[in-house]
Write a protein that holds these residues in place. Structure first.
Motif, PDB file in Angstrom:
ATOM      1  N   VAL A   1       0.976  -1.211   0.008  1.00 31.73           N
ATOM      2  CA  VAL A   1       0.011  -0.164  -0.031  1.00 31.73           C
ATOM      3  C   VAL A   1       0.844   1.317   0.030  1.00 31.73           C
ATOM      4  O   VAL A   1       0.418   2.084  -0.722  1.00 31.73           O
ATOM      5  CB  VAL A   1      -0.888   0.007   1.291  1.00 31.73           C
ATOM      6  N   ALA A   2       1.789   1.267   0.815  1.00 35.84           N
ATOM      7  CA  ALA A   2       2.883   2.416   0.834  1.00 35.84           C
ATOM      8  C   ALA A   2       3.524   2.688  -0.280  1.00 35.84           C
ATOM      9  O   ALA A   2       3.857   3.948  -0.907  1.00 35.84           O
ATOM     10  CB  ALA A   2       3.865   2.325   2.191  1.00 35.84           C
ATOM     11  N   THR A   3       4.034   1.582  -0.986  1.00 34.31           N
ATOM     12  CA  THR A   3       4.819   1.651  -2.287  1.00 34.31           C
ATOM     13  C   THR A   3       3.962   2.325  -3.393  1.00 34.31           C
ATOM     14  O   THR A   3       4.297   2.920  -3.838  1.00 34.31           O
ATOM     15  CB  THR A   3       5.134   0.368  -2.730  1.00 34.31           C
ATOM     16  N   LEU A   4       2.601   2.191  -3.380  1.00 29.14           N
ATOM     17  CA  LEU A   4       1.907   2.684  -4.065  1.00 29.14           C
ATOM     18  C   LEU A   4       1.395   4.271  -3.951  1.00 29.14           C
ATOM     19  O   LEU A   4       0.944   4.862  -4.744  1.00 29.14           O
ATOM     20  CB  LEU A   4       0.093   2.099  -4.186  1.00 29.14           C
ATOM     21  N   GLY A   5       2.099   4.736  -2.880  1.00 23.55           N
ATOM     22  CA  GLY A   5       1.777   6.145  -2.343  1.00 23.55           C
ATOM     23  C   GLY A   5       0.737   6.364  -1.394  1.00 23.55           C
ATOM     24  O   GLY A   5       0.840   7.691  -0.819  1.00 23.55           O
ATOM     25  N   ALA A   6      -0.054   5.540  -1.029  1.00 24.31           N
ATOM     26  CA  ALA A   6      -0.952   5.817  -0.022  1.00 24.31           C
ATOM     27  C   ALA A   6      -0.607   6.050   1.535  1.00 24.31           C
ATOM     28  O   ALA A   6       0.716   5.377   1.841  1.00 24.31           O
ATOM     29  CB  ALA A   6      -2.238   4.735   0.165  1.00 24.31           C
ATOM     30  N   LYS A   7      -1.292   6.554   2.381  1.00 21.81           N
ATOM     31  CA  LYS A   7      -0.729   6.739   3.651  1.00 21.81           C
ATOM     32  C   LYS A   7      -1.395   5.363   4.628  1.00 21.81           C
ATOM     33  O   LYS A   7      -2.500   5.059   4.389  1.00 21.81           O
ATOM     34  CB  LYS A   7      -1.370   7.762   4.308  1.00 21.81           C
ATOM     35  N   VAL A   8      -0.558   4.789   5.337  1.00 18.60           N
ATOM     36  CA  VAL A   8      -0.879   3.674   5.904  1.00 18.60           C
ATOM     37  C   VAL A   8      -0.686   3.472   7.674  1.00 18.60           C
ATOM     38  O   VAL A   8       0.230   3.931   8.078  1.00 18.60           O
ATOM     39  CB  VAL A   8       0.134   2.362   5.376  1.00 18.60           C
ATOM     40  N   THR A   9      -1.836   2.855   8.152  1.00 19.68           N
ATOM     41  CA  THR A   9      -1.645   2.640   9.584  1.00 19.68           C
ATOM     42  C   THR A   9      -1.637   1.078   9.783  1.00 19.68           C
ATOM     43  O   THR A   9      -2.476   0.392   9.193  1.00 19.68           O
ATOM     44  CB  THR A   9      -2.598   3.361  10.376  1.00 19.68           C
ATOM     45  N   LEU A  10      -0.618   0.542  10.477  1.00 21.24           N
ATOM     46  CA  LEU A  10      -0.653  -1.101  10.617  1.00 21.24           C
ATOM     47  C   LEU A  10      -0.780  -1.518  11.959  1.00 21.24           C
ATOM     48  O   LEU A  10      -0.062  -0.974  12.957  1.00 21.24           O
ATOM     49  CB  LEU A  10       0.599  -1.284  10.055  1.00 21.24           C
ATOM     50  N   LEU A  11      -1.809  -2.301  12.146  1.00 21.04           N
ATOM     51  CA  LEU A  11      -2.116  -2.616  13.704  1.00 21.04           C
ATOM     52  C   LEU A  11      -1.702  -4.161  13.484  1.00 21.04           C
ATOM     53  O   LEU A  11      -2.162  -5.006  12.711  1.00 21.04           O
ATOM     54  CB  LEU A  11      -3.510  -2.534  14.007  1.00 21.04           C
ATOM     55  N   GLY A  12      -1.058  -4.882  14.448  1.00 24.24           N
ATOM     56  CA  GLY A  12      -0.886  -6.032  14.619  1.00 24.24           C
ATOM     57  C   GLY A  12      -0.080  -6.739  15.945  1.00 24.24           C
ATOM     58  O   GLY A  12       0.127  -5.828  16.808  1.00 24.24           O
ATOM     59  N   MET A  13       0.113  -7.954  16.138  1.00 25.30           N
ATOM     60  CA  MET A  13       0.411  -8.596  17.388  1.00 25.30           C
ATOM     61  C   MET A  13       1.928  -9.159  17.058  1.00 25.30           C
ATOM     62  O   MET A  13       2.094  -9.755  16.021  1.00 25.30           O
ATOM     63  CB  MET A  13      -0.358  -9.592  17.988  1.00 25.30           C
ATOM     64  N   CYS A  14       2.961  -8.893  18.127  1.00 24.57           N
ATOM     65  CA  CYS A  14       4.180  -9.498  17.627  1.00 24.57           C
ATOM     66  C   CYS A  14       4.894 -10.017  18.964  1.00 24.57           C
ATOM     67  O   CYS A  14       4.077  -9.898  20.038  1.00 24.57           O
ATOM     68  CB  CYS A  14       5.177  -8.565  16.992  1.00 24.57           C
ATOM     69  N   GLY A  15       5.995 -10.555  19.119  1.00 21.18           N
ATOM     70  CA  GLY A  15       6.514 -10.780  20.225  1.00 21.18           C
ATOM     71  C   GLY A  15       7.477  -9.680  20.815  1.00 21.18           C
ATOM     72  O   GLY A  15       7.588  -8.685  19.708  1.00 21.18           O
ATOM     73  N   HIS A  16       8.154  -9.491  21.900  1.00 27.89           N
ATOM     74  CA  HIS A  16       9.117  -8.616  22.625  1.00 27.89           C
ATOM     75  C   HIS A  16      10.644  -9.024  22.225  1.00 27.89           C
ATOM     76  O   HIS A  16      11.036  -9.688  22.888  1.00 27.89           O
ATOM     77  CB  HIS A  16       8.772  -8.460  24.064  1.00 27.89           C
ATOM     78  N   ASP A  17      11.097  -8.975  20.923  1.00 24.01           N
ATOM     79  CA  ASP A  17      12.189  -9.609  20.634  1.00 24.01           C
ATOM     80  C   ASP A  17      12.683  -8.914  19.365  1.00 24.01           C
ATOM     81  O   ASP A  17      12.408  -7.805  18.890  1.00 24.01           O
ATOM     82  CB  ASP A  17      11.764 -11.129  20.048  1.00 24.01           C
ATOM     83  N   GLU A  18      14.034  -9.354  19.034  1.00 19.03           N
ATOM     84  CA  GLU A  18      14.761  -8.940  18.026  1.00 19.03           C
ATOM     85  C   GLU A  18      14.108  -8.765  16.443  1.00 19.03           C
ATOM     86  O   GLU A  18      14.227  -7.695  15.971  1.00 19.03           O
ATOM     87  CB  GLU A  18      16.094  -9.427  17.920  1.00 19.03           C
ATOM     88  N   ASN A  19      13.398  -9.831  16.216  1.00 17.94           N
ATOM     89  CA  ASN A  19      12.695  -9.866  14.987  1.00 17.94           C
ATOM     90  C   ASN A  19      11.559  -8.803  15.078  1.00 17.94           C
ATOM     91  O   ASN A  19      11.229  -8.344  13.879  1.00 17.94           O
ATOM     92  CB  ASN A  19      12.242 -11.201  14.876  1.00 17.94           C
ATOM     93  N   ALA A  20      10.981  -8.434  15.995  1.00 19.20           N
ATOM     94  CA  ALA A  20       9.848  -7.379  16.146  1.00 19.20           C
ATOM     95  C   ALA A  20      10.514  -6.023  15.700  1.00 19.20           C
ATOM     96  O   ALA A  20      10.089  -5.090  15.055  1.00 19.20           O
ATOM     97  CB  ALA A  20       9.169  -7.343  17.526  1.00 19.20           C
ATOM     98  N   ARG A  21      11.722  -5.879  16.431  1.00 19.91           N
ATOM     99  CA  ARG A  21      12.550  -4.538  16.236  1.00 19.91           C
ATOM    100  C   ARG A  21      12.924  -4.435  14.637  1.00 19.91           C
ATOM    101  O   ARG A  21      12.636  -3.531  14.004  1.00 19.91           O
ATOM    102  CB  ARG A  21      13.765  -4.450  16.946  1.00 19.91           C
TER     103      ARG A  21
END
Length: 476
Positions: free
Chosen positions: A58-78
Motif C-alpha cells: 500500500v505504501a509503495t503505491l503512495g497511500a498513507k498506511v496505519t498497521l495494527l498487529g501482534m508480535c513478540g518482544h524480541d529482535e525480529n519485532a525490532r
C-alpha cells in the motif's frame, strides 16, 4: 485507464505480522548425512511479510498506511518495525512477551526455494481489547480497512472489527483464511483463492457451478463483492447487481507467487479508497499481480510499474486467453452492454503480417473480436506431421498481445462449428475464398440473426510459405 492520485488514500490494516527471512547461497554438492543439497549461505535478507507486506504494498503505491498487529518482544519485532519505518508506515504493534514474532525462513539457491522453516505460535488466545480500542480510534482518519488474515490469531474475532468499521461508514476488504467465512459476514469485499473457496463450498466440476457457488456465498455473507483469484486462470469478480466480471491472467513470466495475494488486496484497497468502481479496482489489482509474480520473493509494485502495465493493456484490460466457459460469461456481459461481437478462427502457427492485417480488418466490424485457435492435435490433423511449429499456449499468447484481439479461446475439434454454435457471435468472419454456406458455424450464426463475412488475405504471405522458405534456405 489513467491511474488516480493514490497519495490521498488512507488505509488501515489489521492482521498477522510476519518477518520473511531469506538465506541464499550456492549449492555444489549433496550432503553425506542425507540426500539433500548443501547450501553455502553467503547472503541474508529480511523483508516484511503477512500483513506487514500488505502495508508495504500500500505504501509503495503512495497511500498513507496505519498497521495494527501482534508480535513478540524480541529482535525480529525490532527488525520488522525498522523495515516498515523506512516506508513511512505508522506501526501500532501490540507486543506479547510470551510469544515470538512470527518468522518464516526460506533457504534459496540459484533463485529457487529449497526449504522453508516457520517459527510461530498462535496469538488467538491473547486478549485483543487494546487492539480493538486503537482500531476504533484510528477509523476516524482512514478511507478503507484491510483485514489480512493468515490464521495466526491476530484476527480471531474479525466481526468486532467489521462491525466497528461499517458503523463508521468505512469499506472493509478481507483476505480470508480457513473454512469458516461466516466470521467475515458484512464485509465489503473478500478475496479468496480457488482452494480457499473450495474449502468453504466444496470442489466444483465446471465454471457454471463455480459461479453459482460463489454468487450464493456472496449473498449469504451479505457482501458487496467477492473477488476469486484463480492463479493462471486470472480472477473473477462477483459484485452485487452486476454480471460476473472475468479478468484473464496477464503475467508474461512467473518466477514466484509469494505475496501475490497481498499485492491484489493492497491494490484493491488503494483503488477503492481513491473512489474507483469495484471493476476498475479489480483491473488494476490483476495488472499489479501480473507484475509482482515476475519478481523473486515477497515483492511490491510501484506506481510506475503499474502505470506501464496499464499502458500495455489499455486496449482490452478485461481481455486475453480464456476457457470456453469463461468466454461465454464474458460475452453475456458484453452483449448486455450492447457491444457487437466478431469471431474468427484459425491455426495461427507462425503469426505474420497477413494475419495481423486480417485481424485488424475483422476487429473493425464490431466492438469485440474473439479468435478461436486450433489445439496442437487438430493442427497436426489439418496440416500434417511437423505442425504446429508453436504450441497452442504460445500461439494464443501472441494473439492475445495484439491490440485488435480481445479474447482468445482454444478448440479441440477439426472445425470450430460446435464452439461457434454455442457462442453465437454477431458476426462470423473467415479469410480466404470460402463460400459463406461452407463456413463452419455460419448456418447457426445466420439462424440466430447474425452475419457471416469473408475477408481477403494479404497476397503472397502464408505460414506454409514461410516454413518452406526457411527449409529451402537451410538446405542451400
Amino acid at each position: 485507464m489513467i491511474l488516480p492520485d493514490f497519495s490521498q488514500a488512507k488505509v488501515l490494516i489489521v492482521g498477522d505480522l510476519m518477518l520473511d527471512r531469506y538465506w541464499s547461497g550456492g549449492t555444489g554438492r549433496i550432503s553425506p548425512e542425507a540426500p539433500v543439497p548443501v547450501v553455502n549461505v553467503s547472503g541474508s535478507e529480511d523483508r516484511p511479510g503477512g500483513a506487514a507486506n500488505v502495508a508495504v504494498n500500500v505504501a509503495t503505491l503512495g497511500a498513507k498506511v496505519t498497521l495494527l498487529g501482534m508480535c513478540g518482544h524480541d529482535e525480529n519485532a525490532r527488525i520488522l518495525k525498522e523495515k516498515l519505518s523506512s516506508f513511512d508506515i505508522n506501526c501500532e504493534f501490540f507486543e506479547v512477551p510470551e510469544r515470538d514474532t512470527i518468522t518464516k525462513l526460506r533457504v534459496m539457491s540459484r533463485n529457487q526455494q529449497l526449504l522453508r522453516l516457520d517459527f510461530e505460535k498462535s496469538f488467538a488466545d491473547v486478549d485483543k481489547s487494546a487492539l480493538l480500542t486503537t482500531f476504533n480510534q484510528a477509523l476516524d482518519d482512514v478511507d478503507i480497512v484491510i483485514l489480512s488474515d493468515y490464521a495466526k490469531g491476530c484476527l480471531s474475532d474479525p466481526q468486532s472489527l467489521i462491525r466497528a468499521a461499517k458503523q463508521k461508514g468505512k469499506k472493509v476488504i478481507v483476505d480470508p483464511k480457513g473454512s469458516d467465512f461466516e466470521k467475515y459476514a458484512n464485509a465489503t469485499l473478500i478475496t479468496p483463492n480457488v482452494s480457499e473457496l473450495y474449502a468453504v463450498v466444496g470442489e466444483q466440476d465446471n465454471e457454471q457451478s463455480l459461479v453459482a457457488s460463489a454468487q450464493s456465498l456472496k449473498a449469504s455473507l451479505s457482501l458487496d463483492g467477492l473477488l476469486l483469484t484463480r492463479s493462471e486462470d486470472g480472477m473473477t469478480l462477483f459484485e452485487t447487481g452486476e454480471d460476473e466480471f472475468h479478468l484473464p491472467a496477464k503475467a508474461k513470466e512467473v518466477y514466484d507467487v509469494t505475496g501475490a495475494g497481498d499485492t491484489v488486496v493492497s491494490t484493491l484497497a488503494v483503488a477503492l479508497a481513491s473512489r474507483l468502481p469495484m471493476q476498475a479496482a479489480c483491473v488494476l489489482a490483476n495488472l499489479a499481480a501480473s507484475v509482482v509474480v515476475g519478481k523473486l520473493g515477497t515483492s511490491t509494485v510501484t506506481n510506475t510499474e503499474l502505470a506501464l502495465a496499464v499502458g500495455e493493456q489499455s486496449v482490452h484490460l478485461d481481455g486475453g486467453v480464456m476457457s470456453e466457459e469463461q468466454l461465454a460469461i464474458a460475452m453475456r456481459a458484453s452483449k448486455s452492454r450492447g457491444e457487437r461481437i466478431v469471431m474468427t478462427n484459425g491455426c495461427f502457427d507462425i503469426l505474420h503480417s497477413g494475419h495481423v492485417s486480417y485481424l485488424e480488418e475483422a476487429a473493425q466490424l464490431g466492438d469485440r473480436l474473439i479468435v478461436a485457435v486450433n489445439t496442437d492435435r487438430s493442427v497436426t490433423e489439418l496440416k500434417g506431421p511437423g505442425r504446429p511449429v508453436n504450441n497452442v499456449n504460445r500461439r494464443m499468447a501472441v494473439l492475445a498481445g495484439l491490440s485488435a484481439v480481445d479474447w482468445v479461446v482454444p478448440f479441440e475439434e477439426d472445425t470450430p462449428q460446435r464452439l461457434i454454435a454455442r457462442l453465437l457471435p454477431d458476426i462470423l468472419v473467415k479469410g480466404g475464398d470460402y463460400k459463406i454456406e461452407d463456413i463452419a458455424g455460419g448456418k447457426e450464426v445466420i439462424e440466430n440473426g447474425g452475419e457471416v463475412k469473408v475477408l481477403t488475405f494479404e497476397d503472397g504471405v502464408s505460414t506454409t510459405g514461410i516454413i518452406e522458405r526457411i527449409t529451402k534456405n537451410k538446405l542451400s
